[in-house]
Scaffold this motif. Sequence first.
Motif, PDB file in Angstrom:
ATOM      1  N   PHE A 185       0.694  -1.288  -0.462  1.00  0.00           N
ATOM      2  CA  PHE A 185       0.075   0.359  -0.092  1.00  0.00           C
ATOM      3  C   PHE A 185       1.291   1.191  -0.257  1.00  0.00           C
ATOM      4  N   THR A 186       2.094   1.265   0.196  1.00  0.00           N
ATOM      5  CA  THR A 186       2.887   2.441   0.375  1.00  0.00           C
ATOM      6  C   THR A 186       3.249   2.675  -1.558  1.00  0.00           C
ATOM      7  N   LEU A 187       3.460   2.114  -2.104  1.00  0.00           N
ATOM      8  CA  LEU A 187       3.472   2.462  -3.280  1.00  0.00           C
ATOM      9  C   LEU A 187       2.549   3.725  -3.264  1.00  0.00           C
ATOM     10  N   GLY A 188       1.515   3.509  -3.184  1.00  0.00           N
ATOM     11  CA  GLY A 188       0.206   4.688  -3.799  1.00  0.00           C
ATOM     12  C   GLY A 188      -0.514   4.322  -4.794  1.00  0.00           C
ATOM     13  N   ALA A 189      -0.557   2.938  -4.816  1.00  0.00           N
ATOM     14  CA  ALA A 189      -1.192   2.609  -6.060  1.00  0.00           C
ATOM     15  C   ALA A 189      -2.522   2.604  -5.491  1.00  0.00           C
ATOM     16  N   ASP A 190      -4.147   2.597  -6.613  1.00  0.00           N
ATOM     17  CA  ASP A 190      -5.159   2.361  -6.031  1.00  0.00           C
ATOM     18  C   ASP A 190      -5.779   1.800  -5.427  1.00  0.00           C
ATOM     19  N   GLU A 191      -6.472   1.792  -4.420  1.00  0.00           N
ATOM     20  CA  GLU A 191      -7.073   0.586  -3.350  1.00  0.00           C
ATOM     21  C   GLU A 191      -7.256  -0.749  -4.197  1.00  0.00           C
ATOM     22  N   ALA A 192      -7.805  -0.958  -5.373  1.00  0.00           N
ATOM     23  CA  ALA A 192      -8.501  -2.149  -5.922  1.00  0.00           C
ATOM     24  C   ALA A 192      -7.510  -2.837  -6.485  1.00  0.00           C
ATOM     25  N   ILE A 193      -5.959  -2.179  -6.518  1.00  0.00           N
ATOM     26  CA  ILE A 193      -5.044  -2.680  -6.899  1.00  0.00           C
ATOM     27  C   ILE A 193      -4.095  -3.139  -5.602  1.00  0.00           C
ATOM     28  N   ALA A 194      -4.119  -2.365  -4.412  1.00  0.00           N
ATOM     29  CA  ALA A 194      -3.587  -3.001  -3.654  1.00  0.00           C
ATOM     30  C   ALA A 194      -4.122  -4.491  -2.647  1.00  0.00           C
ATOM     31  N   LEU A 227       5.052   1.964 -12.195  1.00  0.00           N
ATOM     32  CA  LEU A 227       5.405   3.175 -10.896  1.00  0.00           C
ATOM     33  C   LEU A 227       5.744   2.433  -9.776  1.00  0.00           C
ATOM     34  N   LEU A 228       6.271   0.573  -9.904  1.00  0.00           N
ATOM     35  CA  LEU A 228       6.768  -0.529  -9.605  1.00  0.00           C
ATOM     36  C   LEU A 228       8.454  -0.093 -10.206  1.00  0.00           C
ATOM     37  N   GLU A 229       8.738  -0.137 -11.366  1.00  0.00           N
ATOM     38  CA  GLU A 229       9.826   0.150 -11.147  1.00  0.00           C
ATOM     39  C   GLU A 229      10.268   1.351 -10.982  1.00  0.00           C
TER      40      GLU A 229
END
Length: 528
Positions: A185-194, A227-229
């Motif tokens: 969740f610390t990546l800041g992605a959408d809640e659906a992705i997390a 975002l991950l990279e």
Amino acid sequence: MSAFSVKRRILSLWLPRLPTDRLQRQQARSGEPANPNPCVVVAKHSNALQIAALDDAAARIGLEVGLSLANARAVCPDVQVFDADPVADAQLLNHIADWCDRFTPLVALDGPQALFLDITGCAHLFGGEAALLQMLCRALMAQGFVVSAAIAGTSVCARTLGRYGHGRIVADGEEAKAVKPLPVFTLGADEAIARGLRRAGLTTIGDVAARGRHEIAARFGAGFTALLEQALGQSDAPISPRKPLPDYIVEKRFPEPIATDGVIAATLSSLARMLIDAMEKQGKGARRLEASFFRTDGAVRSIAVETGQAVTKVAVIERLFRERIDAIADPLDPGFGFDLIRLSAGRTEIVVQQQRDLDANVHDNDELAALVDRIAARIGPRRVVVHLPVDTHIPERASWAAPAQHHLAVASQAVWPARAEDEPPLRPLRLFEHPEPIKVIAGVPDGPPAQFRWRRATHAVVRAEGPERVAMEWWRSTGEMLTRDYFRVEDEAGLRFWLYRDGLYGREKVSEEGMPVSPEWFMHGLFA
């Protein structure tokens, strides 16, 4: 990458309690006693009030963002509730960003509660990255903000570290090692992705990074893969600074705040000398200058001036800022003092040397340009204009009011339509910005007016010239564009008017039944 290239360093600044910090600061300034009860900010979602922000006291009793207000009151009946104000929060974040300009001119917004600072090449001015991070956070906490910050080689990595903990500084190339143990969740992605990652058993960033990129992209999209990279330091994306980087910047910091007008003026003078010296080395002059005054309480005041010609003299800069400061409605309030004053040249250009000893026109132009700059500094550049001819037959568009600072040379060479000798003027001395409707008695269909009523006065026409037919430029408007027939008329008192009939009788002015409709008449100007 070149061996001489500088690795980017990004500081992520997160203010997780910004809305409640704003409210508590307002209460402190108003003199109200502090309320010890937990504080929450609510907003409507799906026809229900939910917590959008909360303070530390509310977090300690188990309240969290997204919880409904009814459930929050069930947990704590005495909770303080305030409506969300995104506009006020955004203004406060922008003020904080202005204050952060003291550390680097490259400050970018990161959502509604965070900032990015590109500190590449400037951390050593503050004793290193650790000292800079500590200085920034300590000052903001003294102003009443809860902050979390981190430094890394990419913006996403710095943001990820800042969301999970405070004070992390990751060396270049160590981004992947630093973020792999962190929750997804610390990546800041959408809640659906997390949520999808957690369901797949991928609870940490390291778990996600261990999977193939094509597998992650197929399931969660290319945006999340990028975002991950970036979090792993394998790629980067530039930040978008709020303000363009000035061409030249000089500044002076004070160990003790200053507040007197004399010291402020002397500081501006010394900064102007430093700026002129830096520009002279490259043969440039300033067209736009901005002075920024940083107060000890976090407030920042900026004053900008523009010039018609490139400025290369200290005395000119001093005079322009003196005019500008004297003219501002609210005085330059130093409060408890300024601890930093900065002077920047936002726009510069190459200085063209001219023969000034023998050419009187050059001296006249310089004096006129200097006068225009001083007036513009006092009343604003948009209020000092020159009129330039426009190649059009539409009367109200035949001239353009252009800023004098940028079009003074063009105005001196502009060629206006010449007036025929021994002939009355074809255009009035005074042209109304908006034509005024009048009542006219005229011959039908194309006869000149015999009598008209304007501003509650009736005028009998004794002489008339026209019509001068002007067709509107249909490509400039999507509305109804009617043909105008202009007349120059004189009444019994010798007054001369310029009026027109809007629309052709029986052709452009017809009713829905196809019957002719009387055109409308307008007063457009007055002759001398």
